[in-house]
Design an enzyme around this catalytic site. Structure first.
Site, PDB file in Angstrom:
ATOM      1  N   ASN A  10     -26.287 -50.277 114.329  1.00 31.87           N
ATOM      2  CA  ASN A  10     -25.836 -49.888 115.715  1.00 31.87           C
ATOM      3  C   ASN A  10     -24.246 -50.537 115.925  1.00 31.87           C
ATOM      4  O   ASN A  10     -24.087 -51.462 115.974  1.00 31.87           O
ATOM      5  CB  ASN A  10     -26.783 -50.620 116.846  1.00 31.87           C
ATOM      6  CG  ASN A  10     -26.344 -50.710 118.211  1.00 31.87           C
ATOM      7  OD1 ASN A  10     -25.420 -50.004 118.627  1.00 31.87           O
ATOM      8  ND2 ASN A  10     -26.713 -51.585 118.986  1.00 31.87           N
ATOM      9  N   TRP A  11     -23.467 -49.408 116.113  1.00 28.29           N
ATOM     10  CA  TRP A  11     -21.825 -49.827 115.859  1.00 28.29           C
ATOM     11  C   TRP A  11     -21.371 -50.444 117.300  1.00 28.29           C
ATOM     12  O   TRP A  11     -20.477 -50.383 117.632  1.00 28.29           O
ATOM     13  CB  TRP A  11     -21.284 -48.612 115.398  1.00 28.29           C
ATOM     14  CG  TRP A  11     -21.262 -48.131 114.041  1.00 28.29           C
ATOM     15  CD1 TRP A  11     -22.322 -48.562 112.994  1.00 28.29           C
ATOM     16  CD2 TRP A  11     -20.953 -47.082 113.438  1.00 28.29           C
ATOM     17  NE1 TRP A  11     -22.557 -47.918 112.022  1.00 28.29           N
ATOM     18  CE2 TRP A  11     -21.550 -47.091 112.125  1.00 28.29           C
ATOM     19  CE3 TRP A  11     -20.051 -46.025 113.765  1.00 28.29           C
ATOM     20  CZ2 TRP A  11     -20.992 -45.883 110.958  1.00 28.29           C
ATOM     21  CZ3 TRP A  11     -19.478 -45.139 112.845  1.00 28.29           C
ATOM     22  CH2 TRP A  11     -20.157 -45.242 111.539  1.00 28.29           C
ATOM     23  N   LYS A  12     -22.274 -49.945 118.296  1.00 27.74           N
ATOM     24  CA  LYS A  12     -21.913 -50.379 119.677  1.00 27.74           C
ATOM     25  C   LYS A  12     -20.573 -49.647 119.942  1.00 27.74           C
ATOM     26  O   LYS A  12     -20.469 -48.447 119.532  1.00 27.74           O
ATOM     27  CB  LYS A  12     -21.685 -51.931 119.835  1.00 27.74           C
ATOM     28  CG  LYS A  12     -23.064 -52.450 119.516  1.00 27.74           C
ATOM     29  CD  LYS A  12     -23.359 -54.126 119.797  1.00 27.74           C
ATOM     30  CE  LYS A  12     -24.537 -54.464 119.236  1.00 27.74           C
ATOM     31  NZ  LYS A  12     -24.836 -56.016 119.610  1.00 27.74           N
ATOM     32  N   HIS A 100     -31.555 -51.099 125.193  1.00 29.29           N
ATOM     33  CA  HIS A 100     -30.823 -52.117 124.321  1.00 29.29           C
ATOM     34  C   HIS A 100     -30.432 -53.189 125.264  1.00 29.29           C
ATOM     35  O   HIS A 100     -30.180 -52.865 126.476  1.00 29.29           O
ATOM     36  CB  HIS A 100     -29.495 -51.597 123.564  1.00 29.29           C
ATOM     37  CG  HIS A 100     -28.998 -52.549 122.585  1.00 29.29           C
ATOM     38  ND1 HIS A 100     -28.223 -53.617 123.186  1.00 29.29           N
ATOM     39  CD2 HIS A 100     -28.916 -52.990 121.318  1.00 29.29           C
ATOM     40  CE1 HIS A 100     -27.777 -54.364 122.276  1.00 29.29           C
ATOM     41  NE2 HIS A 100     -28.476 -54.083 120.768  1.00 29.29           N
ATOM     42  N   GLU A 102     -27.930 -54.973 125.899  1.00 30.17           N
ATOM     43  CA  GLU A 102     -26.599 -54.728 126.700  1.00 30.17           C
ATOM     44  C   GLU A 102     -26.587 -53.830 127.613  1.00 30.17           C
ATOM     45  O   GLU A 102     -26.099 -53.642 128.707  1.00 30.17           O
ATOM     46  CB  GLU A 102     -25.637 -54.326 125.313  1.00 30.17           C
ATOM     47  CG  GLU A 102     -25.161 -55.578 124.568  1.00 30.17           C
ATOM     48  CD  GLU A 102     -24.841 -55.324 123.130  1.00 30.17           C
ATOM     49  OE1 GLU A 102     -24.503 -54.238 122.866  1.00 30.17           O
ATOM     50  OE2 GLU A 102     -24.798 -56.470 122.513  1.00 30.17           O
ATOM     51  N   GLU A 172     -35.387 -57.718 119.659  1.00 25.63           N
ATOM     52  CA  GLU A 172     -34.173 -58.478 119.596  1.00 25.63           C
ATOM     53  C   GLU A 172     -34.170 -59.357 120.704  1.00 25.63           C
ATOM     54  O   GLU A 172     -34.021 -59.288 121.863  1.00 25.63           O
ATOM     55  CB  GLU A 172     -33.225 -57.541 119.844  1.00 25.63           C
ATOM     56  CG  GLU A 172     -33.249 -56.261 118.887  1.00 25.63           C
ATOM     57  CD  GLU A 172     -31.711 -55.505 118.884  1.00 25.63           C
ATOM     58  OE1 GLU A 172     -31.244 -55.573 117.931  1.00 25.63           O
ATOM     59  OE2 GLU A 172     -31.245 -55.158 119.778  1.00 25.63           O
ATOM     60  N   GLY A 178     -25.612 -60.914 118.204  1.00 18.30           N
ATOM     61  CA  GLY A 178     -23.965 -61.334 118.122  1.00 18.30           C
ATOM     62  C   GLY A 178     -23.680 -62.677 118.257  1.00 18.30           C
ATOM     63  O   GLY A 178     -22.567 -63.213 118.355  1.00 18.30           O
ATOM     64  N   SER A 218     -28.274 -60.756 114.698  1.00 14.81           N
ATOM     65  CA  SER A 218     -27.690 -61.284 113.624  1.00 14.81           C
ATOM     66  C   SER A 218     -28.168 -61.156 112.208  1.00 14.81           C
ATOM     67  O   SER A 218     -28.189 -62.191 111.467  1.00 14.81           O
ATOM     68  CB  SER A 218     -27.323 -62.858 114.042  1.00 14.81           C
ATOM     69  OG  SER A 218     -26.698 -62.986 115.131  1.00 14.81           O
ATOM     70  N   GLY A 239     -26.205 -55.212 114.276  1.00 11.26           N
ATOM     71  CA  GLY A 239     -24.910 -54.864 114.978  1.00 11.26           C
ATOM     72  C   GLY A 239     -23.763 -55.025 114.217  1.00 11.26           C
ATOM     73  O   GLY A 239     -23.405 -54.315 113.362  1.00 11.26           O
ATOM     74  N   GLY A 240     -23.329 -56.210 114.442  1.00  9.82           N
ATOM     75  CA  GLY A 240     -21.780 -56.699 113.844  1.00  9.82           C
ATOM     76  C   GLY A 240     -21.926 -56.383 112.303  1.00  9.82           C
ATOM     77  O   GLY A 240     -20.858 -55.681 111.901  1.00  9.82           O
TER      78      GLY A 240
HETATM   79  P1  PGA Z   1     -25.899 -58.164 115.682  1.00  8.10           P
HETATM   80  O1  PGA Z   1     -26.503 -57.019 116.990  1.00  8.10           O
HETATM   81  O2  PGA Z   1     -26.513 -57.830 114.423  1.00  8.10           O
HETATM   82  O3  PGA Z   1     -24.351 -58.070 115.864  1.00  8.10           O
HETATM   83  O4  PGA Z   1     -26.564 -59.211 116.440  1.00  8.10           O
HETATM   84  C1  PGA Z   1     -27.785 -56.449 117.078  1.00  8.10           C
HETATM   85  C2  PGA Z   1     -27.953 -55.418 118.181  1.00  8.10           C
HETATM   86  O5  PGA Z   1     -27.546 -55.743 119.180  1.00  8.10           O
HETATM   87  O6  PGA Z   1     -28.627 -54.648 117.823  1.00  8.10           O
END
Ligand code: PGA
Length: 257
Positions: A10-12, A100, A102, A172, A178, A218, A239-240
Site C-alpha cells: 500500500n503506497w499511500k 484503512h 487512515e 492492522e 507506520g 510495520s 506500507g512504508g
Molecule cells: P506500515 O503501514 O507498513 O507503514 O506500518 C501499513 C499500512 O498502513 O497498511
C-alpha cells in the site's frame, strides 16, 4: 484448506506515475516464478498511477496484481472528487482497500461507509481488503477484540456467503502502522485467528476457512518470515517498506529468508 498468501504494498500518498513505473519495474526485476507461485503479489498505488501500472503489467506480462486504496460506493453520478468502482474495474484493478485506518481516522469513514464500499467492490467483480484493528487506547482498555469484531460484523453486513472467497481481511493494529512497532508474531496470530472466528459468525464456517487474513503494521524484511510462519496469518499489507523495491521484493521472497 491451503490459502494462497497475499502480499500487498500500500503506497499511500506516495509516488507520481513516473516514479510508480520505476518502482514496479524494480520490484519485478527482483522477483521470479518461485515467488509468484508461492504468493499473490499486489501493488496498491495512488489513483493517478493506476493506468500507467496497468499498461506496464499488461505490456510486460508481469504476474503482479493491481489494487486501489479506496473508492466511492456509487457507480457514477454527481460526486465531485470521487472514484467509482466501475472505473477501477475497467483498469483491471483486482483489489480495493476498504476502511484503512487512515480513511477511518483522517477522512471519517465509518463502519456503514466501509460496508457500502465493500459491497460496491464485490458487485463490480473486484475483491475488498477490509482493514480492521484497534487503536493504542482501545488496546489498553481491553477493547481490541470488541473493535475487531465490530469492524468485521459491520464491514461484511449484507455480503453473501458465496462471495466470501473474494473477501480479504487485513488485521492492522493502528498503533503498529507506520510506527516501527509490530505486534509480536504470536499476538498477531491470535488476533488474526480471532478475526477469522468473527467471519465465521457473519458469513458461514466454510467461508471463514478460506478467507485470507493479512497482518499489517510495520512489516519489514526483518520480521516478515516470522509473521508469515504463523498459521492464522495469510499475508501482509505493507506500507512504508513497500516504497523501497529492495525491501518489498525481500518481503515477497520471505520464504527464502
Ligand atoms: P506500515 O503501514 O507498513 O507503514 O506500518 C501499513 C499500512 O498502513 O497498511
Amino acid at each position: 484448506m491451503a490459502r494462497m498468501p497475499l502480499l500487498a504494498g500500500n503506497w499511500k500518498m506516495h509516488k507520481d506515475h513516473l516514479e510508480a513505473i520505476q518502482l514496479v519495474q524494480q520490484i519485478a526485476y527482483h522477483l521470479d516464478e518461485q515467488d509468484y507461485d508461492r504468493s499473490e503479489i499486489v501493488v496498491i498505488p495512488p489513483f493517478t498511477a493506476l493506468r500507467s501500472i496497468q499498461t506496464l503489467i499488461e505490456g510486460d506480462r508481469l504476474a503482479i496484481g493491481l489494487g486501489a486504496q479506496d473508492c466511492y460506493h456509487e457507480e457514477s453520478g454527481a460526486f465531485t472528487g470521487a472514484i467509482s468502482p466501475v472505473m477501477l474495474a475497467k483498469l483491471a484493478v483486482r483489489y480495493v482497500v476498504c476502511g484503512h485506518s487512515e480513511r477511518r481516522h483522517v477522512f471519517g469513514d465509518d463502519d456503514q461507509t466501509v460496508n457500502r464500499k465493500v459491497r460496491a467492490v464485490l458487485s463490480n467483480g473486484m475483491r475488498p481488503i477490509l482493514c480492521v484493528g484497534e487503536t493504542d487506547e482501545e488496546r489498553e482498555q481491553g477493547q481490541a477484540e470488541e473493535v475487531v469484531a465490530r469492524h468485521i460484523t459491520r464491514g461484511l453486513e449484507g455480503v453473501a456467503g458465496d462471495r466470501a472467497d473474494d473477501v480479504v481481511i487485513a488485521y492492522e493494529p493502528v498503533w503498529a502502522i507506520g510506527t516501527g512497532k509490530t505486534a509480536t508474531p504470536s499476538d498477531a496470530n491470535e488476533m488474526c485467528g480471532f478475526a477469522r472466528s468473527q467471519i465465521a459468525d457473519v458469513l458461514d464456517g466454510d467461508a471463514a476457512g478460506s478467507i485470507r487474513v493479512q497482518y499489517g503494521g510495520s512489516v519489514k524484511p526483518g520480521n516478515v518470515a516470522e509473521l508469515m510462519a504463523q498459521p492464522e496469518i495469510d499475508g501482509a499489507l505493507v506500507g512504508g517498506a513497500s516504497l523501497q523495491a529492495d525491501d518489498f521484493a525481500a518481503i515477497c521472497r520471505y520464504h527464502r529468508l
